[in-house]
Design an enzyme around this catalytic site. Structure first.
Site, PDB file in Angstrom:
ATOM      1  N   CYS A   7       0.816  -1.155  -0.322  1.00 29.30           N
ATOM      2  CA  CYS A   7      -0.205  -0.154  -0.132  1.00 29.30           C
ATOM      3  C   CYS A   7       0.480   0.856  -0.247  1.00 29.30           C
ATOM      4  O   CYS A   7       2.533   1.142  -0.594  1.00 29.30           O
ATOM      5  CB  CYS A   7      -0.817   0.416   1.389  1.00 29.30           C
ATOM      6  SG  CYS A   7      -0.593   0.048   2.970  1.00 29.30           S
ATOM      7  N   ARG A  13      -3.311  -0.777   4.990  1.00 30.64           N
ATOM      8  CA  ARG A  13      -4.024  -2.264   4.235  1.00 30.64           C
ATOM      9  C   ARG A  13      -2.573  -3.124   3.821  1.00 30.64           C
ATOM     10  O   ARG A  13      -3.676  -3.878   4.280  1.00 30.64           O
ATOM     11  CB  ARG A  13      -4.412  -0.977   3.017  1.00 30.64           C
ATOM     12  CG  ARG A  13      -5.673  -0.020   3.619  1.00 30.64           C
ATOM     13  CD  ARG A  13      -6.133   0.574   2.002  1.00 30.64           C
ATOM     14  NE  ARG A  13      -4.910   1.272   1.630  1.00 30.64           N
ATOM     15  CZ  ARG A  13      -4.384   2.317   0.422  1.00 30.64           C
ATOM     16  NH1 ARG A  13      -5.067   2.295  -0.447  1.00 30.64           N
ATOM     17  NH2 ARG A  13      -3.428   3.241  -0.057  1.00 30.64           N
ATOM     18  N   ASP A 111      -7.816   3.963   1.618  1.00 30.56           N
ATOM     19  CA  ASP A 111      -6.943   3.789   2.140  1.00 30.56           C
ATOM     20  C   ASP A 111      -7.970   4.433   4.064  1.00 30.56           C
ATOM     21  O   ASP A 111      -8.220   5.698   3.948  1.00 30.56           O
ATOM     22  CB  ASP A 111      -5.887   4.625   2.567  1.00 30.56           C
ATOM     23  CG  ASP A 111      -4.774   4.644   3.485  1.00 30.56           C
ATOM     24  OD1 ASP A 111      -4.593   4.755   4.319  1.00 30.56           O
ATOM     25  OD2 ASP A 111      -3.747   5.632   2.769  1.00 30.56           O
TER      26      ASP A 111
END
Length: 142
Positions: A7, A13, A111
């Site tokens: 990520c 994440r 996100d």
């Protein structure tokens, strides 16, 4: 199989995806990384750790690191959390390397560092992780 999840900062994440996959498939070699280096050495973001822990996923031992060209050689599959991450990963691909890079889900995983929806991100990650395991079993890793 060796898989790295990627990520932006490696504090929400991708460590969550690594943790979920560790729970689902403890025999796989798993890691996570970020395309940016802002959080190097930091543990996953506190609210993500809390949301993951509520689902039985422990992220406390993970530490942020930055994705690099060597990851193409060290892993069999690279999994991006969103299309921008995927583009940033591809920009680091060494010439001639064919390691597959795929998205975690059919949609970009939002996100939660910005959206604050840690449970929503985890819902997507858990569903996508189950599908990824099925794809690995069926050799559909691209």
């Amino acid at each position: 199989m060796k898989i790295v999840f990627v990520c932006l900062g490696n504090i929400c994440r991708s460590p969550a995806a690594e943790g979920v996959m560790r729970k689902l498939a403890p025999t796989l070699t798993l890691d996570s990384a970020g395309t940016g280096g802002w959080h190097l050495g930091d543990p996953p973001y506190g609210p993500m750790q809390t949301a993951a822990a509520a689902r039985g996923v422990d992220l406390s031992g993970l530490r942020a690191r930055q994705f690099g060209a060597d990851d193409f050689r060290q892993f069999d599959l690279i999994v991006a959390m969103d299309r921008q991450n995927q583009a940033d990963i591809e920009a680091k691909r060494p010439p001639g390397n064919t390691t597959p890079v795929r998205l975690m889900a059919d949609i970009d995983v939002p996100d939660p560092y910005y959206t604050r929806d840690f449970d929503g991100a985890l819902n997507i990650i858990e569903t996508a992780a189950t599908r990824l395991l099925a794809d690995i079993s069926g050799s559909k890793v691209r």
